[in-house]
Design an enzyme around this catalytic site. Structure first.
Site, mmCIF file in Angstrom:
data_model
loop_
_atom_site.group_PDB
_atom_site.id
_atom_site.type_symbol
_atom_site.label_atom_id
_atom_site.label_comp_id
_atom_site.label_asym_id
_atom_site.label_seq_id
_atom_site.Cartn_x
_atom_site.Cartn_y
_atom_site.Cartn_z
ATOM 1 N N ASP A 192 83.537 17.461 102.599
ATOM 2 C CA ASP A 192 83.729 15.867 103.104
ATOM 3 C C ASP A 192 85.168 15.589 101.862
ATOM 4 O OD1 ASP A 192 83.538 13.696 103.820
ATOM 5 O OD2 ASP A 192 81.429 12.620 102.831
ATOM 6 N N GLU A 250 76.610 11.243 93.170
ATOM 7 C CA GLU A 250 75.488 12.332 93.982
ATOM 8 C C GLU A 250 74.674 13.276 92.794
ATOM 9 O OE1 GLU A 250 78.212 12.728 97.305
ATOM 10 O OE2 GLU A 250 77.858 10.511 97.230
ATOM 11 N N ASP A 291 82.427 10.726 109.832
ATOM 12 C CA ASP A 291 81.449 10.226 109.166
ATOM 13 C C ASP A 291 82.034 8.181 109.275
ATOM 14 O OD1 ASP A 291 79.450 7.712 107.630
ATOM 15 O OD2 ASP A 291 80.747 9.266 106.098
ATOM 16 N N GLU A 332 83.882 17.231 107.452
ATOM 17 C CA GLU A 332 82.910 15.526 107.080
ATOM 18 C C GLU A 332 84.469 14.820 107.032
ATOM 19 O OE1 GLU A 332 79.916 12.369 105.416
ATOM 20 O OE2 GLU A 332 79.643 14.604 105.211
ATOM 21 N N HIS A 389 72.244 11.091 103.028
ATOM 22 C CA HIS A 389 72.345 9.593 102.112
ATOM 23 C C HIS A 389 73.903 9.166 101.321
ATOM 24 C CE1 HIS A 389 74.226 12.469 98.358
ATOM 25 N NE2 HIS A 389 74.744 12.816 99.626
ATOM 26 N N ARG A 390 73.372 7.787 100.658
ATOM 27 C CA ARG A 390 74.775 7.814 100.066
ATOM 28 C C ARG A 390 74.772 8.236 99.019
ATOM 29 N NH1 ARG A 390 76.574 4.038 104.101
ATOM 30 N NH2 ARG A 390 78.952 4.362 102.836
ATOM 31 N N SER A 391 75.847 7.640 98.592
ATOM 32 C CA SER A 391 76.069 7.744 97.380
ATOM 33 C C SER A 391 75.291 6.475 95.936
ATOM 34 C CB SER A 391 78.007 7.577 96.172
ATOM 35 O OG SER A 391 78.683 7.831 97.213
ATOM 36 N N SER A 395 81.804 4.798 99.315
ATOM 37 C CA SER A 395 82.647 5.284 99.466
ATOM 38 C C SER A 395 82.245 4.810 101.616
ATOM 39 C CB SER A 395 82.898 6.301 100.344
ATOM 40 O OG SER A 395 84.152 6.850 101.004
#
Length: 307
Positions: free
Chosen positions: A157, A122, A228, A203, A270-272, A6
């Protein structure tokens, strides 16, 4: 650095090889070569042997004691997290989060069947739910069954840029259905959820370019309101997400945190498309950000960072 699924349209552009017949055009040999032949040699000359988190701390001009953060764990697809804010130590926070995560699996299985405990990007479970209340009820039940009521809070989020059409938000987009609500109606939904459930952070509750709604909501928001996609690590919010690959370099991350550290909370993420490298753990401790999110306590690329 990890790569996001995303993504915000204002993010820094990642360096990819763009050779279509190699790794689908997403190879990183050029970037690796830059690290090995340019960046690495410069770092070796400069680095003096201190721990990485301490090096980052010095670069940011920080002093005093380092602190360990409160780990925020993604546990349900759709951006629902658990935050063990009542834990007396990082180790106990991990223990509480892991226990609640495994109890959540039992709760999801009982209500939605074993197939609903398949995990997403995740490490989150992905039951077939259509409204946020359903997800929050699952979290609240699991936490209560573990005896952690008031000790583990909830975080959401929604990644709202994903379902904003420029004027309205489609709450039914994951079911390929049309359920349009106005920005004001979505704001009302969030306020009701905050009043009903133990939510401590939101978020990206609104789209990255929906500035007027962000600003209006922030006037009365009593919890952390985190940007974000809105910020891509670059006052319509009161907390900031630090995601290294969105802005491009560690130096820019440190500069971004330095500009706002007097008035905002920071949240390392983190990121996906995460990696098994644990750099963001050092970044979190080095910059004293207070809380990171690194996914569920599930799979190597998530657990590596928590360890």
């Amino acid at each position: 650095m990890p790569s996001g699924a995303s993504t915000g349209k204002h993010e820094a552009v990642e360096l990819r090889d763009s050779i279509s017949n190699e790794y689908g055009g997403k190879g990183v040999e050029t970037a690796v070569s830059n690290v090995e032949n340019l960046i690495g040699t410069a770092l070796i000359k400069r680095f003096d042997g201190v721990p990485l988190y301490e090096f980052l701390r010095n670069e940011a001009g920080l002093s005093g004691w380092s602190i360990l953060p409160v780990p925020f764990k993604n546990v349900l697809n759709g951006g629902f997290m658990l935050a063990p804010v009542g834990a007396p130590s990082f180790a106990q926070a991990m223990r509480m989060g892991a226990k609640a995560y495994h109890r959540l699996k039992q709760v999801v299985t009982k209500r939605h069947g074993p197939a609903a405990t398949g995990i997403g990007d995740e490490g989150s479970f992905a039951p077939s739910i259509s409204m946020p209340e359903q997800a929050l009820e699952l979290l609240e039940t699991a936490v209560a069954q573990c005896g952690y009521t008031n000790k583990i809070k909830c975080v959401i989020d929604p990644a709202s840029s994903e379902f904003f059409d420029g004027t309205a938000y489609n709450l039914g987009f994951k079911q390929d259905a049309l359920n349009l609500v106005s920005p004001a109606e979505l704001s009302g939904l969030y306020k009701r959820l905050i009043g009903r459930y133990p939510i401590i952070l939101l978020e990206d509750p609104f789209a990255e370019d929906d500035w007027s709604t962000w600003s209006e909501f922030n006037k009365t928001c009593q919890i952390e309101l985190l940007g974000d996609d809105l910020l891509v690590t670059n006052k319509a919010w009161n907390a900031m997400l630090l995601t290294v690959n969105q802005i491009g370099t560690v130096t820019e991350v440190i500069e971004a945190k330095g500009r706002i550290q007097l008035c905002l909370e920071c949240f390392v993420s983190h990121r996906s498309g995460e990696t098994t490298d644990d750099f963001i753990a050092d970044l979190t401790v080095g910059l004293g950000t207070g809380h990171p999110k690194s996914g569920a306590p599930c799979r190597g690329e998530r657990v590596a960072t928590y360890n």
